[in-house]
Design an enzyme around this catalytic site. Structure first.
Site, PDB file in Angstrom:
ATOM      1  N   ALA A 248       0.853  -1.191   0.000  1.00 44.88           N
ATOM      2  CA  ALA A 248       0.000   0.000   0.000  1.00 44.88           C
ATOM      3  C   ALA A 248       0.888   1.241   0.000  1.00 44.88           C
ATOM      4  O   ALA A 248       2.095   1.147   0.183  1.00 44.88           O
ATOM      5  CB  ALA A 248      -0.869  -0.010   1.254  1.00 44.88           C
TER       6      ALA A 248
ATOM      7  N   GLY B 254      -0.748  -5.189   0.349  1.00 43.18           N
ATOM      8  CA  GLY B 254      -1.798  -4.944  -0.634  1.00 43.18           C
ATOM      9  C   GLY B 254      -1.465  -5.540  -1.996  1.00 43.18           C
ATOM     10  O   GLY B 254      -2.364  -5.886  -2.768  1.00 43.18           O
TER      11      GLY B 254
ATOM     12  N   GLU C 195      -2.459  -9.082  -1.718  1.00 48.38           N
ATOM     13  CA  GLU C 195      -3.928  -9.121  -1.643  1.00 48.38           C
ATOM     14  C   GLU C 195      -4.536  -8.930  -3.037  1.00 48.38           C
ATOM     15  O   GLU C 195      -5.514  -9.589  -3.388  1.00 48.38           O
ATOM     16  CB  GLU C 195      -4.440  -8.050  -0.670  1.00 48.38           C
ATOM     17  CG  GLU C 195      -4.117  -8.390   0.775  1.00 48.38           C
ATOM     18  CD  GLU C 195      -4.588  -7.333   1.753  1.00 48.38           C
ATOM     19  OE1 GLU C 195      -4.146  -6.175   1.617  1.00 48.38           O
ATOM     20  OE2 GLU C 195      -5.409  -7.654   2.631  1.00 48.38           O
TER      21      GLU C 195
ATOM     22  N   GLU D  83       1.901  -6.710   6.995  1.00 49.97           N
ATOM     23  CA  GLU D  83       1.204  -5.607   7.680  1.00 49.97           C
ATOM     24  C   GLU D  83       1.415  -5.624   9.193  1.00 49.97           C
ATOM     25  O   GLU D  83       1.463  -4.567   9.825  1.00 49.97           O
ATOM     26  CB  GLU D  83      -0.297  -5.662   7.383  1.00 49.97           C
ATOM     27  CG  GLU D  83      -0.684  -5.171   5.998  1.00 49.97           C
ATOM     28  CD  GLU D  83      -0.583  -6.236   4.920  1.00 49.97           C
ATOM     29  OE1 GLU D  83       0.008  -7.302   5.168  1.00 49.97           O
ATOM     30  OE2 GLU D  83      -1.096  -6.000   3.806  1.00 49.97           O
TER      31      GLU D  83
END
Ligand SMILES: NC(=O)c1ccc[n+]([C@@H]2O[C@H](COP(=O)([O-])OP(=O)(O)OC[C@H]3O[C@@H](n4cnc5c(N)ncnc54)[C@H](O)[C@@H]3O)[C@@H](O)[C@H]2O)c1
Length: 700
Positions: free
Chosen positions: A61, A100, A103, A123
């Protein structure tokens, strides 16, 4: 455009190009959605490949966006666009697919990767959980147990391991885009199903429930993760993959993410992350600053520090000469190096071959003249100014022009050492921490005359040998130890005032430090500090002095190595056991000093130690001995075991509130402790309602 679409006949290739690491900014999320929609609307397209441009797939992210309100489309929106696609979406991974990024990959129907790729959901290392379906999709691919381990540790998997685990479907040899397109065409030709991870079942081992597994994992990591909510929340959310419907669990995951993001632990970890990056920026050093080439290093002194320092260079293939006064001392030093490597080999963390390669980097000498052809010389002899001066003036005569002359002194004035040479611009301090082959922190001491290219080169070489370098100024103990003295001094006073070593150590341990000051003292050896105190003599009469620590050493209790220090030890065991003899000593010393002991709350103990650390940090900052409060935080989290989830002492102060810190410090000072004179910077920031982070922003 950070995301683009190219049609290769029947295959649409969506490329994320957001240098340096293709972070998932809002523009990228937007692009992912619109390019997918475009590819879906194109009848000629039968399958979609998603890939990253440059050196990596999506590495995560955009952490900078964490402090802003979340903007549309969310990552979950982008991911569900892939997952819902009526045409197969193949994710093509090189470099790293992290957070991310992974993901996003899990939202695709299939994943292929090059052999060197890495995947992971790190994370938790920022005090968070994967907040875009990671805790729901990963267990559906790899099973609940493995997903719990991966997500609560944040560990990465190499492509082959990811293939075994079922995270990726195929490893591509050769060109990744071509390989992924061929894989996609094959899917279409085979009429392969659209594998939507959300529709799979998260597997449990026979006879185990998700709650069982979560509890067992929590028990395994409890000690290491104490004080941090994120690991537990990761486990809880993965367990939801079994007990809740996908969409409800996804929503719950998002809620937990937001809760964690707002909490102090994640703030601390994010601060620590950015602080480390900021420490790399040094005033007066820019991209254009020259560097000197370091192809050969010499270390003077093969004692506790010298051997470990040398290992760092050998580990990265830089030849290193150890120089001692006599052959037996040299042999001893080299034997310790061999022993260290052998231990790593026997633990299976280093191959015999690699060890041999590293040992081959070493040479030894008993003449200082062996430093003549070194590009960098690091002096690590006894902590004695006269000796260091003698060595530096000899080095000045021996070393080639342009060689960097560094001292590993932990307290001495680097400028005074530099002044004995005709090249003070080439002199610098490199303060390694013990054990020097293990500890990450390197305080780089910038002398008054240290040249910018010398500083730049030293920063670069520090990173090359996998250290975390922080530039500090010349002062007694530099940044880390100077602050530590203020902290251990207050810990010592606490004994006289009413606490016992085990009380203080428990509070500090519970705060998140690996151990309290007395356990630490016993480990390091109490005689070292004793000798320094003897050499320096007593402070001025208006400064408090507790004799307890001296008396402990005078009783022959030098710490673990003598079987007793602040605690007693059973032979062969490092567990500290409280000792009534020490309690007696403390009570008698307090009485002799005329101090009436009283009870301390845990909070009062914590404040006394931590606020002393912070107050000294504020003085260091105002004196310009550290460039940023966040640099001090990097020093403490990397060199002293300060819990990263608190960000470091200065960030912790910001969290507590500088007004609270200031008032408490002032109270100690007003109560008669001259050591605790409030730092004027702390007083000013507290009055202005500001933080150390504000100070950093204004001054950098
Ligand atoms: N030990 C620590 O935890 C630590 C941590 C950071 C910095 N330091 C600093 O590192 C330096 C070395 O400390 P140490 O703990 O390794 O000491 P040490 O006593 O273990 O080793 C010093 C070595 O230097 C050698 N030596 C002395 N004079 C020499 C000379 N003229 N030429 C070549 N070799 C010579 C000695 O034979 C000895 O082997 C000191 O300045 C110390 O303050 C130590």
């Amino acid at each position: 455009m950070p995301v683009s679409l190219q049609n290769h006949g029947d295959i649409a290739v969506i490329t994320v190009d957001n240098p340096p690491v293709n972070a998932l900014s809002q523009a990228v999320r937007n692009g992912l959605v619109s390019c997918t929609q475009e590819a879906l609307a194109d009848d000629a397209v039968t399958a979609i490949v998603l890939i990253g441009a440059g050196r990596t797939f999506i590495a995560g992210a955009d952490i900078r966006e964490f402090n802003l309100p979340s903007a549309q489309p969310t990552l979950n929106d982008a991911i569900s666009t892939f997952e819902a696609s009526s045409k197969p979406v193949v994710c093509a991974i090189h470099g790293t697919a992290l957070g991310g990024g992974l993901e996003t990959a899990l939202g695709c129907h299939y994943r292929v990767a090059v052999a060197g790729a890495m995947v992971g959901l790190p994370e938790v290392k920022l005090g968070l959980l994967p907040g875009a379906g990671g805790t729901q999709r990963l267990p559906r691919l790899v099973g609940v147990e493995k997903a719990m381990k991966l997500i609560s540790s944040g560990d990465f998997l190499a492509a082959d391991k990811a293939l075994d685990a079922g995270i990726i479907d195929h490893i591509v040899d050769g060109d990744l885009t071509a390989g992924a397109m061929a894989f996609a065409r094959q899917l279409v030709a085979d009429g392969a199903p659209l594998k939507r991870v959300r529709d799979l079942q998260a597997a449990l081992p026979e006879g185990r429930s998700a709650a069982d597994l979560a509890a067992a994992e929590m028990k395994a990591i409890a000690r290491r993760t104490r004080g941090q909510p994120a690991p537990q929340k990761c486990l809880e959310s993965v367990a939801n993959a079994v007990t809740m419907d996908f969409d409800a669990a996804l929503q719950r995951e998002r809620e937990i993410f937001e809760e964690l993001k707002a909490g102090p632990e994640s703030q601390g970890l994010r601060h620590a992350f950015f602080a480390e990056r900021a420490a790399g920026k040094v005033p007066g050093v820019s991209k254009d600053t020259a560097t000197r080439e370091i192809k050969k290093v010499a270390i003077i002194g093969a004692g506790t520090m010298g051997g470990g320092i040398a290992m760092n260079f050998a580990n990265v293939g830089i030849p290193v000469t150890l120089i001692e006064t006599a052959q037996d001392a040299l042999d001893r030093g080299l034997a310790i190096v061999t022993k260290n490597y052998t231990a790593t080999v026997s633990k299976g963390r280093l191959s015999r071959e690699k060890m041999d390669q590293r040992m081959a980097m070493f040479s030894g000498a008993v003449e200082l003249s062996a430093a003549a052809d070194a590009d960098m010389v690091i002096e690590a002899v006894f902590e004695n100014m006269a000796l260091k001066k003698e060595i530096f003036s000899k080095l000045d005569a021996i070393c080639k022009p342009g060689a960097i002359l560094a001292s590993n002194t932990s307290t001495l004035d680097v400028d005074e050492i530099a002044a004995v040479t005709k090249r003070p611009q080439d002199v610098i301090g490199t303060h390694f921490f013990s054990p020097a082959n293990v500890m990450k922190l390197l305080e780089i001491v910038r002398g008054e005359k240290t040249a910018a290219d010398v500083l730049n080169t030293t920063m670069k070489i520090a990173k090359k040998i996998a250290k975390v370098p922080v530039v500090v100024g010349v002062c007694d103990g530099f940044v880390g130890n100077r602050m530590l003295h203020a902290y251990t001094r207050q810990a010592g006073f606490l004994l006289e005032d009413g606490a016992l070593p085990q009380d203080v150590d428990r509070v500090i341990y519970d705060f998140g430090m690996p151990m309290g000051p007395f356990t630490m003292g016993d480990m390091a050896g109490l005689d070292v500090g004793y000798r320094v105190r003897q050499e320096r003599g007593r402070p001025a009469a208006n400064y408090r002095y507790s004799e307890i620590a001296d008396k402990v050493v005078e009783m022959g209790r030098h710490g673990q190595k003598t079987g007793a220090g602040w605690y007693k030890y059973v032979a062969g065991d490092r567990t500290p056991h409280p000792d009534p003899e020490i309690e007696e000593l403390i009570l008698a010393s307090a009485a002799a000093a005329g101090v009436t002991r009283h009870d301390f709350s845990d909070d009062a103990i914590l404040q006394r130690c931590m606020f002393a650390l912070i107050n000294e940090g504020a003085k260091i900052l105002a004196e310009g001995k550290a460039y940023r409060a966040s640099d001090i935080d990097v020093i403490y989290t990397n060199g002293y075991g300060f819990p990263s989830f608190r960000g470091g002492p200065m960030n912790y102060a910001d969290q507590v509130g500088l007004e609270t810190v200031y008032q408490a410090v002032k109270e100690m000072f007003d109560g008669g402790d001259e050591w605790m004179d409030p730092a004027p910077l702390l007083a000013r920031l507290a009055t202005e309602g500001k933080t150390f982070a504000d100070w950093d922003a204004e001054n950098n």
